[in-house]
Design an enzyme around this catalytic site. Structure first.
Site, mmCIF file in Angstrom:
data_model
loop_
_atom_site.group_PDB
_atom_site.id
_atom_site.type_symbol
_atom_site.label_atom_id
_atom_site.label_comp_id
_atom_site.label_asym_id
_atom_site.label_seq_id
_atom_site.Cartn_x
_atom_site.Cartn_y
_atom_site.Cartn_z
ATOM 1 N N ASN A 107 0.977 -1.115 0.213
ATOM 2 C CA ASN A 107 0.068 -0.429 -0.091
ATOM 3 C C ASN A 107 0.889 1.160 -0.188
ATOM 4 O O ASN A 107 1.980 1.287 0.454
ATOM 5 C CB ASN A 107 -0.578 -0.373 0.965
ATOM 6 C CG ASN A 107 -1.393 -1.166 1.415
ATOM 7 O OD1 ASN A 107 -2.016 -1.794 -0.085
ATOM 8 N ND2 ASN A 107 -2.079 -1.701 2.289
ATOM 9 N N HIS A 124 6.013 -0.478 -2.751
ATOM 10 C CA HIS A 124 5.153 0.246 -4.309
ATOM 11 C C HIS A 124 5.574 1.523 -3.502
ATOM 12 O O HIS A 124 4.603 2.668 -3.891
ATOM 13 C CB HIS A 124 4.244 0.116 -4.198
ATOM 14 C CG HIS A 124 3.804 -1.751 -4.698
ATOM 15 N ND1 HIS A 124 2.790 -2.034 -4.599
ATOM 16 C CD2 HIS A 124 5.160 -2.248 -5.206
ATOM 17 C CE1 HIS A 124 2.877 -2.957 -5.211
ATOM 18 N NE2 HIS A 124 4.145 -3.568 -5.797
ATOM 19 N N CYS A 132 12.021 13.209 -8.250
ATOM 20 C CA CYS A 132 12.048 14.211 -9.296
ATOM 21 C C CYS A 132 12.043 12.561 -10.291
ATOM 22 O O CYS A 132 12.800 11.859 -10.315
ATOM 23 C CB CYS A 132 12.956 14.897 -9.390
ATOM 24 S SG CYS A 132 13.698 14.707 -11.202
ATOM 25 N N CYS A 135 16.219 12.309 -11.711
ATOM 26 C CA CYS A 135 17.319 12.103 -11.423
ATOM 27 C C CYS A 135 17.067 11.387 -10.466
ATOM 28 O O CYS A 135 17.763 10.912 -9.525
ATOM 29 C CB CYS A 135 18.059 13.591 -11.130
ATOM 30 S SG CYS A 135 17.198 14.558 -9.643
ATOM 31 N N GLY A 193 -4.901 -9.070 3.019
ATOM 32 C CA GLY A 193 -5.847 -7.982 2.428
ATOM 33 C C GLY A 193 -4.817 -8.052 1.404
ATOM 34 O O GLY A 193 -5.022 -7.232 0.588
ATOM 35 N N SER A 195 -4.547 -9.878 -2.709
ATOM 36 C CA SER A 195 -4.565 -10.417 -4.182
ATOM 37 C C SER A 195 -3.376 -11.586 -4.288
ATOM 38 O O SER A 195 -4.400 -12.531 -4.721
ATOM 39 C CB SER A 195 -5.472 -10.046 -5.515
ATOM 40 O OG SER A 195 -4.772 -9.276 -5.688
ATOM 41 N N PRO A 220 -10.890 -11.846 3.604
ATOM 42 C CA PRO A 220 -12.445 -12.704 3.308
ATOM 43 C C PRO A 220 -12.386 -13.428 1.969
ATOM 44 O O PRO A 220 -13.776 -14.382 1.468
ATOM 45 C CB PRO A 220 -13.743 -11.679 3.276
ATOM 46 C CG PRO A 220 -12.654 -10.799 3.306
ATOM 47 C CD PRO A 220 -11.234 -10.589 3.130
ATOM 48 N N GLU A 221 -12.088 -13.805 1.057
ATOM 49 C CA GLU A 221 -12.305 -14.374 -0.882
ATOM 50 C C GLU A 221 -10.871 -15.217 -0.580
ATOM 51 O O GLU A 221 -9.244 -15.118 -0.368
ATOM 52 C CB GLU A 221 -11.840 -13.130 -1.290
ATOM 53 C CG GLU A 221 -13.112 -12.402 -1.398
ATOM 54 C CD GLU A 221 -14.023 -12.330 -1.863
ATOM 55 O OE1 GLU A 221 -14.429 -13.535 -2.480
ATOM 56 O OE2 GLU A 221 -14.716 -11.580 -1.170
HETATM 57 P P1 OAD Z 1 -6.522 -6.284 -4.780
HETATM 58 O O1 OAD Z 1 -7.225 -5.171 -5.271
HETATM 59 O O2 OAD Z 1 -5.574 -6.932 -5.892
HETATM 60 O O3 OAD Z 1 -6.941 -7.332 -3.673
HETATM 61 C C1 OAD Z 1 -6.881 -6.671 -2.555
HETATM 62 C C2 OAD Z 1 -7.339 -7.745 -1.686
HETATM 63 O O4 OAD Z 1 -7.947 -7.766 -0.321
HETATM 64 C C3 OAD Z 1 -8.914 -9.172 -1.795
HETATM 65 O O5 OAD Z 1 -7.936 -10.310 -2.158
HETATM 66 C C4 OAD Z 1 -9.521 -8.795 -1.154
HETATM 67 O O6 OAD Z 1 -10.757 -9.970 -0.996
HETATM 68 C C5 OAD Z 1 -9.239 -8.307 -0.332
HETATM 69 N N1 OAD Z 1 -9.859 -7.517 1.112
HETATM 70 C C6 OAD Z 1 -11.232 -6.411 0.707
HETATM 71 N N2 OAD Z 1 -11.459 -6.297 1.866
HETATM 72 C C7 OAD Z 1 -10.539 -6.996 3.059
HETATM 73 C C8 OAD Z 1 -11.233 -7.668 4.409
HETATM 74 N N3 OAD Z 1 -11.709 -6.201 4.736
HETATM 75 N N4 OAD Z 1 -9.631 -7.667 4.891
HETATM 76 C C9 OAD Z 1 -9.194 -8.060 4.196
HETATM 77 N N5 OAD Z 1 -8.675 -8.397 2.902
HETATM 78 C C10 OAD Z 1 -9.997 -7.932 2.356
HETATM 79 O O7 OAD Z 1 -5.307 -5.669 -4.027
HETATM 80 P P2 OAD Z 1 -3.603 -6.167 -3.983
HETATM 81 O O8 OAD Z 1 -3.231 -7.149 -3.750
HETATM 82 O O9 OAD Z 1 -2.810 -5.021 -2.592
HETATM 83 O O10 OAD Z 1 -0.105 -1.633 -6.836
HETATM 84 O O11 OAD Z 1 -3.247 -5.495 -4.731
HETATM 85 C C11 OAD Z 1 -1.529 -5.342 -5.279
HETATM 86 C C12 OAD Z 1 -0.725 -3.676 -6.951
HETATM 87 O O12 OAD Z 1 -1.261 -4.268 -7.526
HETATM 88 C C13 OAD Z 1 -1.577 -2.818 -5.525
HETATM 89 O O13 OAD Z 1 0.128 -2.554 -4.831
HETATM 90 C C14 OAD Z 1 -1.125 -1.767 -6.611
HETATM 91 C C15 OAD Z 1 -2.102 -2.354 -7.607
HETATM 92 O O14 OAD Z 1 -1.997 -2.103 -8.856
HETATM 93 C C16 OAD Z 1 1.023 -0.649 -7.949
HETATM 94 O O15 OAD Z 1 0.272 0.778 -7.999
HETATM 95 C C17 OAD Z 1 2.517 -1.599 -7.415
#
Ligand code: OAD
Length: 258
Positions: A107, A124, A132, A135, A193, A195, A220-221
């Site tokens: 996050n 991230h 910048c 640089c 939390g 994916s 949860p998923e």
């Molecule tokens: P995602 O949006 O891909 O996944 C979020 C996950 O959180 C899903 O598996 C949901 O089931 C779960 N979720 C939702 N509510 C929840 C809760 N209350 N408690 C626990 N889990 C819950 O987000 P990320 O996996 O963080 O990268 O995505 C990875 C990266 O993709 C991000 O850092 C970002 C994005 O593109 C960049 O910006 C470089």
């Protein structure tokens, strides 16, 4: 009225936590969902409504830096308006129970730090910081788009950009090195939390498990990690983590560091 919860921790997890020295937590957008920040994937995810290639890539910034800044200013405002939730605060409390405790986060929302966590590895970047484009020097000034002009680096004249990792970019070298190091040493590894689809973060739980960690998923998923995890707690993080802290208080007491 009595609060009811189906959330149970296995004996195996409790035993592992009772003797663990090294604990590592990997977080994704789901930990901040209860604070009101949208996740990326899933039904209401940001990447369902917006195209990341047009907003979060080097090409996008070179084509239309004003549009990219509008998107990041919108997200910044969204984040400025919210607070950490019980999941973030429980992770602050968890720090007190283990000699080595790290949060590796995907996050960029700064909420772990705002809650008070100390050992946070940002994979991230951080949406509240600027740097910048050319640089890489940090830039402390405000970005005000009303002026219709993106500030330039006082050192080299390059355009200022948010200090986040975009699609197709490498992760900050030191952050990923440290993340791999602590994951390798983890005795218990929580994936919370996320994916579990974005590399290289998605590989860290495998690295931990391959080196003997007990792997726990809180989500949860179902995700691609679910079948690999030693156990999955299929509940929101802000419900599970405060209960885990209560369990830790019982099994470990607040034995250690300040
Ligand atoms: P995602 O949006 O891909 O996944 C979020 C996950 O959180 C899903 O598996 C949901 O089931 C779960 N979720 C939702 N509510 C929840 C809760 N209350 N408690 C626990 N889990 C819950 O987000 P990320 O996996 O963080 O990268 O995505 C990875 C990266 O993709 C991000 O850092 C970002 C994005 O593109 C960049 O910006 C470089």
């Amino acid at each position: 009225m009595e609060a009811k919860s189906d959330i149970r921790f296995t004996r195996k997890l409790i035993e592992r936590l009772a003797k663990a020295y090294n604990v590592v937590v990997l977080t994704g957008a789901g930990i901040s969902a209860a604070s009101g920040i949208p996740t990326f994937r899933g039904k209401d995810g940001l990447w369902n409504k917006f195209n990341p290639q047009e907003l979060a890539s080097v090409d996008a910034f070179m084509r239309n830096p004003e549009l990219v800044w509008e998107w990041y200013n919108w997200r910044r405002q969204l984040i400025r308006d919210v607070q950490p939730n019980l999941g973030h605060y429980a992770l602050v409390d968890m720090e007190a129970y283990f000699p080595e405790f790290y949060i590796i986060t995907q996050n960029v929302d700064n909420l772990h730090q705002l809650a008070g966590s100390r050992n946070v590895i940002e994979l991230h970047g951080n949406i509240m910081r600027n740097k910048c484009f050319d640089c890489g020097k940090p830039y402390a000034g405000e970005i005000r788009l009303e002026k219709k002009e993106i500030p330039r680096c006082p050192e080299c004249g390059g355009l200022i950009r948010p200090d986040v990792v975009w699609f197709g970019e490498f992760l900050p070298e030191e952050a990923i090195r440290k993340a791999q190091e602590v994951s390798t040493a983890a005795e218990v590894f929580f994936s919370i939390g996320t994916s579990s689809t974005v590399e290289p973060a998605a590989s860290l739980p495998y690295l931990a498990k391959g080196n003997g960690a007990y792997l726990v998923e809180i989500n949860p998923e179902e995700t691609p990690l679910s079948s690999v995890a030693d156990e999955t707690l299929r509940y929101p993080a802000d419900q599970v983590l405060p209960l885990l802290v209560i369990a830790l208080e019982r099994i470990r007491g607040r034995a250690k560091k300040n």
